[in-house]
Design a protein around this motif. Structure first.
Motif, PDB file in Angstrom:
ATOM      1  N   LEU A  68      36.634  40.224  61.190  1.00  0.00           N
ATOM      2  CA  LEU A  68      37.913  40.266  60.467  1.00  0.00           C
ATOM      3  C   LEU A  68      39.047  40.753  61.373  1.00  0.00           C
ATOM      4  O   LEU A  68      38.830  41.567  62.260  1.00  0.00           O
ATOM      5  N   CYS A  85      36.562  44.216  47.886  1.00  0.00           N
ATOM      6  CA  CYS A  85      35.373  44.288  48.756  1.00  0.00           C
ATOM      7  C   CYS A  85      34.154  44.814  47.991  1.00  0.00           C
ATOM      8  O   CYS A  85      34.181  45.931  47.479  1.00  0.00           O
ATOM      9  N   PRO A  86      33.091  44.029  47.928  1.00  0.00           N
ATOM     10  CA  PRO A  86      31.914  44.459  47.149  1.00  0.00           C
ATOM     11  C   PRO A  86      31.149  45.604  47.784  1.00  0.00           C
ATOM     12  O   PRO A  86      30.353  46.256  47.123  1.00  0.00           O
ATOM     13  N   VAL A  87      31.358  45.850  49.070  1.00  0.00           N
ATOM     14  CA  VAL A  87      30.575  46.908  49.727  1.00  0.00           C
ATOM     15  C   VAL A  87      31.442  48.071  50.212  1.00  0.00           C
ATOM     16  O   VAL A  87      30.983  48.924  50.971  1.00  0.00           O
ATOM     17  N   CYS A  89      33.860  48.454  52.367  1.00  0.00           N
ATOM     18  CA  CYS A  89      33.929  48.728  53.807  1.00  0.00           C
ATOM     19  C   CYS A  89      35.361  48.735  54.337  1.00  0.00           C
ATOM     20  O   CYS A  89      35.574  48.892  55.526  1.00  0.00           O
ATOM     21  N   CYS A 124      30.196  45.237  56.488  1.00  0.00           N
ATOM     22  CA  CYS A 124      30.744  43.968  55.984  1.00  0.00           C
ATOM     23  C   CYS A 124      29.654  42.917  55.837  1.00  0.00           C
ATOM     24  O   CYS A 124      28.796  42.780  56.705  1.00  0.00           O
ATOM     25  N   MET A 125      29.678  42.188  54.723  1.00  0.00           N
ATOM     26  CA  MET A 125      28.680  41.111  54.527  1.00  0.00           C
ATOM     27  C   MET A 125      29.346  39.735  54.656  1.00  0.00           C
ATOM     28  O   MET A 125      28.777  38.738  54.264  1.00  0.00           O
ATOM     29  N   TYR A 126      30.543  39.719  55.203  1.00  0.00           N
ATOM     30  CA  TYR A 126      31.226  38.459  55.561  1.00  0.00           C
ATOM     31  C   TYR A 126      31.392  37.506  54.375  1.00  0.00           C
ATOM     32  O   TYR A 126      31.300  36.303  54.531  1.00  0.00           O
ATOM     33  N   CYS A 127      31.650  38.091  53.202  1.00  0.00           N
ATOM     34  CA  CYS A 127      31.818  37.238  52.018  1.00  0.00           C
ATOM     35  C   CYS A 127      33.187  36.567  52.011  1.00  0.00           C
ATOM     36  O   CYS A 127      33.386  35.537  51.377  1.00  0.00           O
ATOM     37  N   GLY A 128      34.163  37.179  52.671  1.00  0.00           N
ATOM     38  CA  GLY A 128      35.510  36.592  52.752  1.00  0.00           C
ATOM     39  C   GLY A 128      36.392  36.878  51.550  1.00  0.00           C
ATOM     40  O   GLY A 128      37.526  36.412  51.501  1.00  0.00           O
ATOM     41  N   CYS A 130      38.012  39.515  50.690  1.00  0.00           N
ATOM     42  CA  CYS A 130      39.245  40.226  51.055  1.00  0.00           C
ATOM     43  C   CYS A 130      40.316  39.247  51.529  1.00  0.00           C
ATOM     44  O   CYS A 130      41.501  39.439  51.265  1.00  0.00           O
TER      45      CYS A 130
HETATM   46  S1  SF4 Z   1      34.384  39.993  54.114  1.00  0.00           S
HETATM   47 FE1  SF4 Z   1      33.600  40.765  52.137  1.00  0.00          FE
HETATM   48  S2  SF4 Z   1      32.332  42.519  52.699  1.00  0.00           S
HETATM   49 FE2  SF4 Z   1      33.607  42.049  54.502  1.00  0.00          FE
HETATM   50  S3  SF4 Z   1      35.392  43.378  54.280  1.00  0.00           S
HETATM   51 FE3  SF4 Z   1      35.908  41.407  53.338  1.00  0.00          FE
HETATM   52  S4  SF4 Z   1      35.383  41.681  51.150  1.00  0.00           S
HETATM   53 FE4  SF4 Z   1      34.363  43.320  52.301  1.00  0.00          FE
END
Ligand code: SF4
Ligand code: SF4
Length: 187
Positions: A68, A85-87, A89, A124-128, A130
């Motif tokens: 990111l 953000c689900p985690v 971070c 980060c789990m790279y969900c995108g 954010c």
């Molecule tokens: S990509 Fe997903 S897990 Fe990573 S910072 Fe963004 S919302 Fe959080």
């Protein structure tokens, strides 16, 4: 009986060695750098199965989600990315300003200072998510994927460009502004 066992040992050793020699010669060829969007990506290839990373890198898809990045000048510190953000971070600390402090490149008015804007890429789990919620599109996923480190804290990226002195000064400006407002109310 002993001849049968010896014969079996010899044939087994021969089979094993043939396989080793086959791979030895096969290793002269390496996997090609193939684009994952091409139909032949999963075709069987001769030689070793991996590319000679980091000297050789496989092309990555255009929509890949990797490291990111935040263009902090375009951030309005709305905290939406952190909330999405689900985690958890993303850690953001905002300082209010008594007046508008400028505009982003898309014309959004900035009223908050980013005292802290850290992203822990180790979590980060790279969900995108954010990047989807950001109103100014200033948080993006880049094509950088090779920032590995043996120290977890190296993966916490700070994007705030404020010094400790600036943070202290902006906080005191806001406190003073509030005190003056309260004093004016009580008159
Ligand atoms: S990509 Fe997903 S897990 Fe990573 S910072 Fe963004 S919302 Fe959080
Ligand atoms: S959603 Fe975008 S503008 Fe809002 S705090 Fe996050 S990066 Fe900044």
């Amino acid at each position: 009986m002993i001849f049968k066992t010896a014969f079996h040992a010899l044939t087994t050793a021969f089979k094993g060695l043939s396989l080793t020699v086959k791979h030895l010669f096969g290793a002269r060829k390496a996997r090609q750098e193939l684009d994952i969007t091409k139909d032949n990506y999963f075709d069987k290839q001769d030689g070793i199965a991996t590319v000679q990373y980091p000297r050789v890198k496989m092309p990555i898809p255009e929509v890949a989600r990797y490291q990111l990045e935040v263009e902090i000048d375009d951030c309005i510190v709305c905290d939406l990315c952190a909330k999405a953000c689900p985690v958890d971070c993303i850690a953001i600390e905002a300082i209010k300003s008594p007046e508008a402090i400028g505009k982003t490149s898309d014309g959004s008015v900035k009223r908050l200072y980013p005292a802290q804007f850290d992203i822990d890429m180790a979590k980060c789990m790279y969900c995108g998510l954010c990047t989807v919620v950001c109103p100014t599109e200033c948080i993006t996923m880049t094509n950088q994927y090779d920032r590995s480190s043996t120290k977890l804290t190296d993966l916490i990226y700070g994007f705030s460009d404020m010094t400790d002195d600036q943070v202290a000064q902006r906080k005191s400006e806001w406190t003073k502004f509030q005190a003056e407002k309260e004093a004016a109310k009580s008159k």
